[in-house]
Write an enzyme that holds these catalytic residues in place. Structure first.
Site, mmCIF file in Angstrom:
data_model
loop_
_atom_site.group_PDB
_atom_site.id
_atom_site.type_symbol
_atom_site.label_atom_id
_atom_site.label_comp_id
_atom_site.label_asym_id
_atom_site.label_seq_id
_atom_site.Cartn_x
_atom_site.Cartn_y
_atom_site.Cartn_z
ATOM 1 C CB THR A 134 5.515 3.437 1.797
ATOM 2 O OG1 THR A 134 6.809 2.801 2.011
ATOM 3 C CG2 THR A 134 4.526 2.527 0.776
ATOM 4 C CG ASP A 135 10.822 4.176 0.857
ATOM 5 O OD1 ASP A 135 10.099 3.719 1.417
ATOM 6 O OD2 ASP A 135 12.021 4.585 0.998
ATOM 7 C CD GLU A 136 8.336 -0.257 3.033
ATOM 8 O OE1 GLU A 136 7.892 -1.804 3.105
ATOM 9 O OE2 GLU A 136 8.646 0.039 4.212
ATOM 10 C CE1 TYR A 159 2.162 -0.243 4.533
ATOM 11 C CE2 TYR A 159 4.472 -0.464 3.962
ATOM 12 C CZ TYR A 159 3.357 0.466 4.175
ATOM 13 O OH TYR A 159 3.598 1.679 4.213
ATOM 14 C CE LYS A 163 0.192 3.297 1.897
ATOM 15 N NZ LYS A 163 -0.702 4.204 2.771
HETATM 16 P P1 NAD Z 1 0.398 3.645 11.973
HETATM 17 O O1 NAD Z 1 0.147 2.116 11.846
HETATM 18 O O2 NAD Z 1 1.077 4.264 13.181
HETATM 19 O O3 NAD Z 1 -1.150 4.359 11.936
HETATM 20 C C1 NAD Z 1 -2.136 3.856 11.174
HETATM 21 C C2 NAD Z 1 -3.640 4.362 11.666
HETATM 22 O O4 NAD Z 1 -4.425 4.061 10.840
HETATM 23 C C3 NAD Z 1 -3.796 4.230 13.219
HETATM 24 O O5 NAD Z 1 -4.468 5.169 13.929
HETATM 25 C C4 NAD Z 1 -5.113 3.141 12.741
HETATM 26 O O6 NAD Z 1 -6.072 2.961 13.917
HETATM 27 C C5 NAD Z 1 -5.699 3.692 11.518
HETATM 28 N N1 NAD Z 1 -6.197 2.738 10.618
HETATM 29 C C6 NAD Z 1 -5.785 1.532 10.394
HETATM 30 N N2 NAD Z 1 -6.984 1.002 9.751
HETATM 31 C C7 NAD Z 1 -7.942 2.066 9.698
HETATM 32 C C8 NAD Z 1 -9.349 1.810 9.063
HETATM 33 N N3 NAD Z 1 -9.702 0.744 8.322
HETATM 34 N N4 NAD Z 1 -10.180 2.858 8.973
HETATM 35 C C9 NAD Z 1 -9.652 4.160 9.791
HETATM 36 N N5 NAD Z 1 -8.455 3.941 10.361
HETATM 37 C C10 NAD Z 1 -7.532 3.135 10.194
HETATM 38 O O7 NAD Z 1 0.871 3.904 10.660
HETATM 39 P P2 NAD Z 1 1.896 5.291 10.429
HETATM 40 O O8 NAD Z 1 3.226 4.700 10.436
HETATM 41 O O9 NAD Z 1 1.484 6.509 11.005
HETATM 42 O O10 NAD Z 1 1.831 5.387 8.737
HETATM 43 C C11 NAD Z 1 0.607 6.526 8.234
HETATM 44 C C12 NAD Z 1 0.617 6.301 6.707
HETATM 45 O O11 NAD Z 1 1.785 6.749 6.216
HETATM 46 C C13 NAD Z 1 0.209 4.915 5.735
HETATM 47 O O12 NAD Z 1 -0.498 5.305 4.913
HETATM 48 C C14 NAD Z 1 1.737 4.362 5.586
HETATM 49 O O13 NAD Z 1 1.644 3.582 4.601
HETATM 50 C C15 NAD Z 1 2.316 5.771 5.333
HETATM 51 N N6 NAD Z 1 3.969 5.731 5.438
HETATM 52 C C16 NAD Z 1 4.354 5.284 6.715
HETATM 53 C C17 NAD Z 1 5.785 5.413 6.935
HETATM 54 C C18 NAD Z 1 6.521 5.042 8.087
HETATM 55 O O14 NAD Z 1 7.546 4.727 8.153
HETATM 56 N N7 NAD Z 1 5.998 4.741 9.016
HETATM 57 C C19 NAD Z 1 6.691 5.544 5.572
HETATM 58 C C20 NAD Z 1 6.010 6.153 4.479
HETATM 59 C C21 NAD Z 1 4.679 6.177 4.420
HETATM 60 P P1 TYD Z 2 10.518 -1.821 10.116
HETATM 61 O O1 TYD Z 2 10.752 -0.726 11.255
HETATM 62 O O2 TYD Z 2 9.629 -2.850 10.456
HETATM 63 O O3 TYD Z 2 10.270 -0.784 8.906
HETATM 64 P P2 TYD Z 2 10.112 -1.478 7.067
HETATM 65 O O4 TYD Z 2 10.054 -2.766 7.135
HETATM 66 O O5 TYD Z 2 8.754 -0.761 6.785
HETATM 67 O O6 TYD Z 2 11.299 -0.771 6.575
HETATM 68 O O7 TYD Z 2 12.252 -2.305 9.841
HETATM 69 C C1 TYD Z 2 13.231 -1.437 9.280
HETATM 70 C C2 TYD Z 2 14.223 -2.337 9.014
HETATM 71 O O8 TYD Z 2 14.722 -3.055 10.240
HETATM 72 C C3 TYD Z 2 13.824 -3.620 8.039
HETATM 73 O O9 TYD Z 2 14.918 -3.604 7.207
HETATM 74 C C4 TYD Z 2 13.578 -4.756 8.930
HETATM 75 C C5 TYD Z 2 14.442 -4.506 10.077
HETATM 76 N N1 TYD Z 2 14.114 -5.012 11.346
HETATM 77 C C6 TYD Z 2 15.028 -5.582 12.088
HETATM 78 O O10 TYD Z 2 16.239 -6.151 11.821
HETATM 79 N N2 TYD Z 2 14.555 -6.221 13.585
HETATM 80 C C7 TYD Z 2 13.318 -5.847 14.139
HETATM 81 O O11 TYD Z 2 13.169 -6.377 14.884
HETATM 82 C C8 TYD Z 2 12.376 -5.339 12.955
HETATM 83 C C9 TYD Z 2 11.109 -4.887 13.697
HETATM 84 C C10 TYD Z 2 12.807 -4.804 11.786
#
Ligand code: NAD
Ligand code: TYD
Length: 355
Positions: A134-136, A159, A163
């Site tokens: 992630t960019d975070e 988080y 990561k």
């Molecule tokens: P998500 O929470 O929707 O899915 C995570 C999946 O991992 C789930 O299916 C869960 O069951 C599985 N999981 C969790 N713990 C596990 C374990 N111990 N063993 C096996 N499986 C396990 O997450 P996502 O949004 O699909 O993100 C996927 C990846 O991309 C993550 O690594 C996240 O850090 C990264 N990412 C997400 C975003 C975003 O905006 N969602 C952006 C950049 C990077």
């Molecule tokens: P989120 O979807 O949790 O992603 P991330 O924290 O990984 O960026 O949140 C996106 C943005 O929205 C973040 O700045 C927090 C804000 N947010 C709200 O304002 N209200 C909400 O109910 C949630 C879940 C997030």
């Protein structure tokens, strides 16, 4: 890549990657997922009968089981997406984040390295481990500037710190053992099959149900949004053509304040579901998230320049598709919001379905 082992394939992004592999390529996929609250096999219902798709319900922290999966399935590549992914949950309970994101990545790296060492010739030379991050990890930006691949890591939440740790482990396994890795760091994703604890699906579903739309603080925090299928396409490209040992930032040049995002969802719903209009009357300002990062913005020049990637969706087209998807896919939404999919998983695979 003939066969890719995808961890976290029942999650939001992993399921998009698997649907693309099965629908758009001739590749096989092994989905390794523990099925936590965030894992939902219904997101894979459209491809799960395909003979090129296999599912293993395995925790990536379980070294013996992960080694068995490598032995049995003999993959050509790994895409590692399994993680605890929600910042608010990491603030209220960091332990699972340390366990899965750090210990789990370490366990997976060691199993993958042992397997890679057992390969010879072309299969060994062609193997690669793609770590999805992630960019975070870069922390928070002020009003100007972008995250590049050279930006120093300054993670601020449990988080992002977990990561960042996993990124460092992956880097070290390359540097020390010559293990063939590539890492990507992406901005906030949105799109279909997104668990409704994250901002965009939460706001769509609350608005449809006449519930408050919670905005943390003043709503002026900025995120850089990318449609999930564009992320999945970028991931497949990096897996195939990314240079080993390199990292690539992925982002869609779509910076928005949270308030702008919520207002855009309300405007789309006013048109598509006029009975609740104007939906923005439901906006409710709530207490800010502790340590809330102010702004994220990705410079994705390297990916565009070196691998020719560009996103297909703008924020407007992607958001429209997303809102329409949530309005049309009420069964998926019902399954998730009622927890029903957990019973469905038990019926399909027996026991130990979700936490
Ligand atoms: P998500 O929470 O929707 O899915 C995570 C999946 O991992 C789930 O299916 C869960 O069951 C599985 N999981 C969790 N713990 C596990 C374990 N111990 N063993 C096996 N499986 C396990 O997450 P996502 O949004 O699909 O993100 C996927 C990846 O991309 C993550 O690594 C996240 O850090 C990264 N990412 C997400 C975003 C975003 O905006 N969602 C952006 C950049 C990077
Ligand atoms: P989120 O979807 O949790 O992603 P991330 O924290 O990984 O960026 O949140 C996106 C943005 O929205 C973040 O700045 C927090 C804000 N947010 C709200 O304002 N209200 C909400 O109910 C949630 C879940 C997030």
């Amino acid at each position: 890549m003939n066969k890719t082992l995808v961890t976290g394939g029942a999650g939001f992004i992993g399921s998009a990657v698997i649907r693309q592999f099965i629908n758009d390529t001739a590749c096989s996929v092994v989905n390794v997922d523990k099925l936590t609250y965030a894992g939902n096999l219904q997101s894979l219902a459209s491809v799960s009968d395909n003979p090129r798709y296999r599912f293993e319900q395995v925790d990536i922290c379980d070294a013996a089981e992960v080694a068995r999966v490598f032995r049995e399935h003999q993959p050509d590549a790994v895409m590692h997406l399994a993680a605890e992914s929600h910042v608010d949950r990491s603030i209220s309970g960091p332990a699972d984040f340390i366990q899965t994101n750090i210990i789990g990545t370490y366990t997976l790296l060691e199993a993958a390295r042992g397997y890679w060492n057992s390969l010879d010739g072309e299969r060994k030379a062609g193997f690669r481990f793609h770590h999805i991050s992630t960019d975070e990890v870069y922390g928070s930006l002020g009003d100007t500037g972008f995250f590049t691949e050279e930006t120093a890591y300054e993670p601020n939440s449990p988080y992002s710190a977990s990561k960042a740790s996993s990124d460092h482990l992956v880097r070290a396994w390359h540097h020390t053992y010559g293990f063939p890795v590539v890492t990507t760091n992406c901005s906030n994703n949105y799109g279909p099959y997104h668990f409704p604890e994250k901002l965009i699906p939460l706001v769509i579903l609350n608005a449809v149900n006449g519930k408050p739309l919670p905005i943390y603080g003043k709503g002026d925090n900025i995120r850089d949004w990318l449609y999930v299928d564009d992320h999945a396409r970028a991931l497949r490209l990096v897996l195939e053509r990314g240079k080993l040992g390199e990292t690539y930032n992925i982002g869609g040049w779509n910076e928005k304040t949270n308030l702008e995002v919520v207002l855009a969802i309300c405007a789309a719903l006013d048109e598509l579901r006029p009975q609740g209009a104007p939906h923005n009357k439901l906006i409710t300002y709530v207490a800010d998230r502790p340590g809330h990062d102010k702004r994220y913005a990705i410079d994705a020049t390297k990916l565009a320049r070196d691998l020719g990637w560009k996103p297909q969706e703008t924020f407007e087209t992607g958001l429209r598709k997303t809102v329409e998807w949530y309005l049309q896919n009420t069964d998926w939404v019902k399954g998730v919001t009622s927890g029903e999919y957990q019973h469905w998983v038990e019926k399909q695979y027996g026991g130990n379905s979700a936490e």
